[in-house]
Scaffold this active site. Structure first.
Site, PDB file in Angstrom:
ATOM      1  N   GLU A  63     -13.457  25.238 -28.725  1.00 25.67           N
ATOM      2  CA  GLU A  63     -12.791  24.674 -29.856  1.00 25.67           C
ATOM      3  C   GLU A  63     -11.786  25.109 -30.150  1.00 25.67           C
ATOM      4  OE1 GLU A  63     -14.243  24.575 -33.605  1.00 25.67           O
ATOM      5  OE2 GLU A  63     -14.747  26.598 -33.949  1.00 25.67           O
ATOM      6  N   ASN A 101     -15.795  22.148 -35.295  1.00 31.65           N
ATOM      7  CA  ASN A 101     -15.040  21.406 -36.298  1.00 31.65           C
ATOM      8  C   ASN A 101     -13.631  21.242 -35.833  1.00 31.65           C
ATOM      9  OD1 ASN A 101     -15.457  24.509 -36.646  1.00 31.65           O
ATOM     10  ND2 ASN A 101     -13.512  24.432 -38.173  1.00 31.65           N
ATOM     11  N   HIS A 102     -13.011  22.142 -35.106  1.00 37.11           N
ATOM     12  CA  HIS A 102     -11.684  21.878 -34.277  1.00 37.11           C
ATOM     13  C   HIS A 102     -11.590  20.952 -33.256  1.00 37.11           C
ATOM     14  CE1 HIS A 102      -9.737  25.012 -36.829  1.00 37.11           C
ATOM     15  NE2 HIS A 102     -10.674  25.742 -36.620  1.00 37.11           N
ATOM     16  N   HIS A 116     -22.988  24.990 -34.238  1.00 33.45           N
ATOM     17  CA  HIS A 116     -21.562  25.211 -34.697  1.00 33.45           C
ATOM     18  C   HIS A 116     -21.790  25.378 -36.300  1.00 33.45           C
ATOM     19  CE1 HIS A 116     -17.619  26.148 -33.847  1.00 33.45           C
ATOM     20  NE2 HIS A 116     -17.335  25.657 -34.708  1.00 33.45           N
ATOM     21  N   HIS A 129     -19.068  29.393 -33.984  1.00 34.09           N
ATOM     22  CA  HIS A 129     -17.995  29.171 -35.213  1.00 34.09           C
ATOM     23  C   HIS A 129     -17.586  30.422 -36.086  1.00 34.09           C
ATOM     24  CE1 HIS A 129     -15.989  27.077 -38.558  1.00 34.09           C
ATOM     25  NE2 HIS A 129     -16.815  28.048 -39.583  1.00 34.09           N
ATOM     26  N   HIS A 181     -17.173  33.374 -34.896  1.00 31.83           N
ATOM     27  CA  HIS A 181     -16.470  34.404 -34.186  1.00 31.83           C
ATOM     28  C   HIS A 181     -16.756  35.825 -33.883  1.00 31.83           C
ATOM     29  CE1 HIS A 181     -12.853  31.500 -33.790  1.00 31.83           C
ATOM     30  NE2 HIS A 181     -14.046  30.704 -33.739  1.00 31.83           N
TER      31      HIS A 181
HETATM   32 FE   LIG Z   1     -14.500  28.728 -33.413  1.00 29.26          FE
HETATM   33 FE   LIG Z   2     -15.578  26.251 -35.660  1.00 29.99          FE
END
Ligand SMILES: [Fe+2]
Ligand SMILES: [Fe+2]
Length: 271
Positions: free
Chosen positions: A39, A67-68, A153, A178, A180
């Site tokens: 993403e 979400n991206h 996510h 998500h 990271h």
């Molecule tokens: Fe991410």
């Molecule tokens: Fe994300």
């Protein structure tokens, strides 16, 4: 079934690390199914079709987003014709693309890959628990599919753990994305589902979750918008998770984190 999942690929340095390492990892770990989250592959924001094609060519069987998902608009027509590219399952009805796919792996086996997205500290969405339960009503672990892998996510570890316990015994693995940051909680839950609350990103860890640290840091202490965030481009650490399942039950036999290159302490699953 031997499954490799690679966490959020951030920018060029992340894409290059995955392209360079995935073919070799597939071979040394004898991977049957490779899933990568991409993403953030396009300069930190979204995924462009040519990058998706390069990841498939490097050995990804399925690519997940988050979400991206729509940051690169070109992905919208591409996802509509690419079933192995997933966006979260619990987006509104009618959203392009799908949130799950069944893929053939070697030996006549089939695997179901799902992506769902959490709601705590995230944009409001349909319920990921209900959406996943509905989908699982149409598949049977160890029956119609030999393995079920879920990329969840989400921001909050609490929601991720709750989601994994909710699915314990019904899926082979739940691995979070998500945040990271790779978490140190890899385990096989009591019902046989492998879990790690976050796989970590594949990107430069001399950064703020993959983005250039100076600009990202300023935003926190000045409380003013700075220049547009850009990915840090030092050497990436490839972060992921390896899961081995039993083909008859579909449940997990083991889960091990994988980290290679860059700044984080390396770890490699036993082949
Ligand atoms: Fe991410
Ligand atoms: Fe994300």
């Amino acid at each position: 079934m031997r499954i490799l999942f690679i966490g959020d690929i951030v920018g060029r340095t992340g894409r290059e690390a995955v392209a360079a390492s995935l073919p070799k990892l597939r071979e040394t770990l004898r991977i049957d199914l490779a899933v990568v989250n991409a993403e953030n592959a396009s300069h930190g924001f979204g995924l462009a079709p040519d990058m998706a094609a390069a990841l498939f060519a490097a050995g990804a069987d399925v690519i997940t987003l988050g979400n991206h998902a729509w940051d690169r608009k070109e992905i919208i027509p591409y996802i509509a014709e690419t079933p192995r590219l997933l966006r979260p399952l619990n987006f509104p009805p009618g959203t392009p693309g799908g949130g799950s796919v069944v893929v053939e792996v070697g030996g006549g086996r089939r695997a179901l890959v799902i992506q769902a997205m959490g709601r705590l500290y995230m944009d409001p969405l349909d319920c990921p628990f209900r959406a996943t339960a509905d989908l699982l009503g149409r598949h049977r672990l160890g029956g119609t599919v030999a393995a079920i892998f879920v990329d969840f996510h989400a921001e909050a570890s609490s929601e991720k753990m709750a989601f994994a316990h909710f699915l314990d015994g019904q899926v082979s693995a739940v691995v979070g994305t998500h945040t990271h940051c790779p978490s140190a909680d890899a385990q096989v839950l009591p019902g046989g589902t492998a879990f790690q609350s976050d796989a970590g990103m594949s990107g430069d860890y001399d950064s703020v979750i993959g983005m250039v640290k100076d600009g990202a840091t300023l935003r926190f202490w000045r409380k003013m918008p700075g220049e547009r965030l850009a990915p840090a481009e030092g050497v990436a650490t490839l972060c992921g998770v390896f899961v081995e399942t039993d083909d008859s039950t579909g449940l997990a036999k083991r889960i091990s984190p994988l980290r290679m290159g860059g700044r984080l302490a390396p770890t490699m699953p036993e082949a």
